[in-house]
Design an enzyme around this catalytic site. Sequence first.
Site, mmCIF file in Angstrom:
data_model
loop_
_atom_site.group_PDB
_atom_site.id
_atom_site.type_symbol
_atom_site.label_atom_id
_atom_site.label_comp_id
_atom_site.label_asym_id
_atom_site.label_seq_id
_atom_site.Cartn_x
_atom_site.Cartn_y
_atom_site.Cartn_z
ATOM 1 N N ASP A 203 -15.903 18.402 -24.286
ATOM 2 C CA ASP A 203 -16.959 17.548 -24.810
ATOM 3 C C ASP A 203 -17.819 17.081 -23.644
ATOM 4 O OD1 ASP A 203 -18.451 16.186 -26.623
ATOM 5 O OD2 ASP A 203 -16.890 14.789 -27.253
ATOM 6 N N ASP A 205 -20.502 13.929 -23.597
ATOM 7 C CA ASP A 205 -20.655 12.487 -23.423
ATOM 8 C C ASP A 205 -19.310 11.778 -23.378
ATOM 9 O OD1 ASP A 205 -23.449 12.352 -23.268
ATOM 10 O OD2 ASP A 205 -23.627 12.523 -25.432
#
Length: 385
Positions: A203, A205
């Site tokens: 991922d 953020d």
Amino acid sequence: MLGALRHLNQLGASTAAVSASLCKQARTKATASFGMGSVCGTSARAPCRAGSARTSPPCGGGQARSATTSSAESKAGAKAGGEGAKSAFDGVDLNKAAGAAEAAAEGTEKAGGGTSIFAMALLGLCGTAGVVGYAFEGKDVHKMADKAEGQAPEPLVSLARSYATWREGMEDNVRQFSEPSSEKLLPDLPPPAAQYMRTLVLDLDETLVHSDWRRERGWRTFKRPGVEEFLRHMSQFYEIVVYTGQLSTYGEPIMERLDPDRYVPYRLYRDATLYEDGKHLRDLKRLNRDLKRVLYVTSDAKNCTSAPNAIEIKPWRMEADDTTLLDLMPFLEMIVRSQLPDVRQVVESYRGTDIPSEFRARTAEMKKNLRQKSGGKRFFGSGPR
């Protein structure tokens, strides 16, 4: 179909309005004829004037005479008012007339009730159509039409099929925005690599970077401590994919600065996510990879479609002393070196723990057990004497 239903609904509403108007006119006519409104006890030719000798007694402050006044009282009133003033009730059986008026009003109400039932039936049909539209997909309506073939009226079946075709077209348009852009988000692996290659999905953020806004400088993006070393080292063991719910206009400039050497060969953005319940989910099932060999590292394990593959780490909020990515490297390396058949089993065994700390503890325990087992054995003896 929606246009036809609106037309039927308007027809029911207008029919109910006409019925209500007729009922009101009938009641007004009945009360005006039989003294239920503001009618004085004099003839229309002799208006009620206070102090006139030719009129009957005053109207009593504008109040109407009761409809139940007897015929004898009406005649007495007319005689007292003079020969030229005759009562409007002369020769009329008021009890009989009142009964007729009540019967007429009751009949009108019944007629209006019938129209209301018709209108309610149309509203119910519209409501049912609305429920069908939201609760069933186009293919479901097609199946219903197939079952109703020969049992329901042919125009109704044809209308249902037309709606189902329209609905399927709308569903196709919605899928273009809610489902990933492709059934296979990654290209096929060559046959030799498909047998051993592991895929590490990351991922963006709060996992690799953090975006922060301040009034004096606006938005700025900061990289997590150790992220560059993490990507460089893990690229030796994994096929790395960055998968984010952000738009490419946001994510691509960040990845260009974060990974100039392209240790991450694949970058997937919002158009590759599955939009469901207001969230952009990372659809690991469409990566075109065997999920037995896929790991997903994120700060929010709920944002993917395959929770058993997710390794959840602490979200980064710009802590300068954070070492999460560096601490995770030995664990990820061990999975590849051990050639485990299903990485999900290992992830499940670490579920609910701090993986780096738990991995260090298990490794230390394993080394201790190996030393104990090898402590009492002699690997090199002096030989027979």
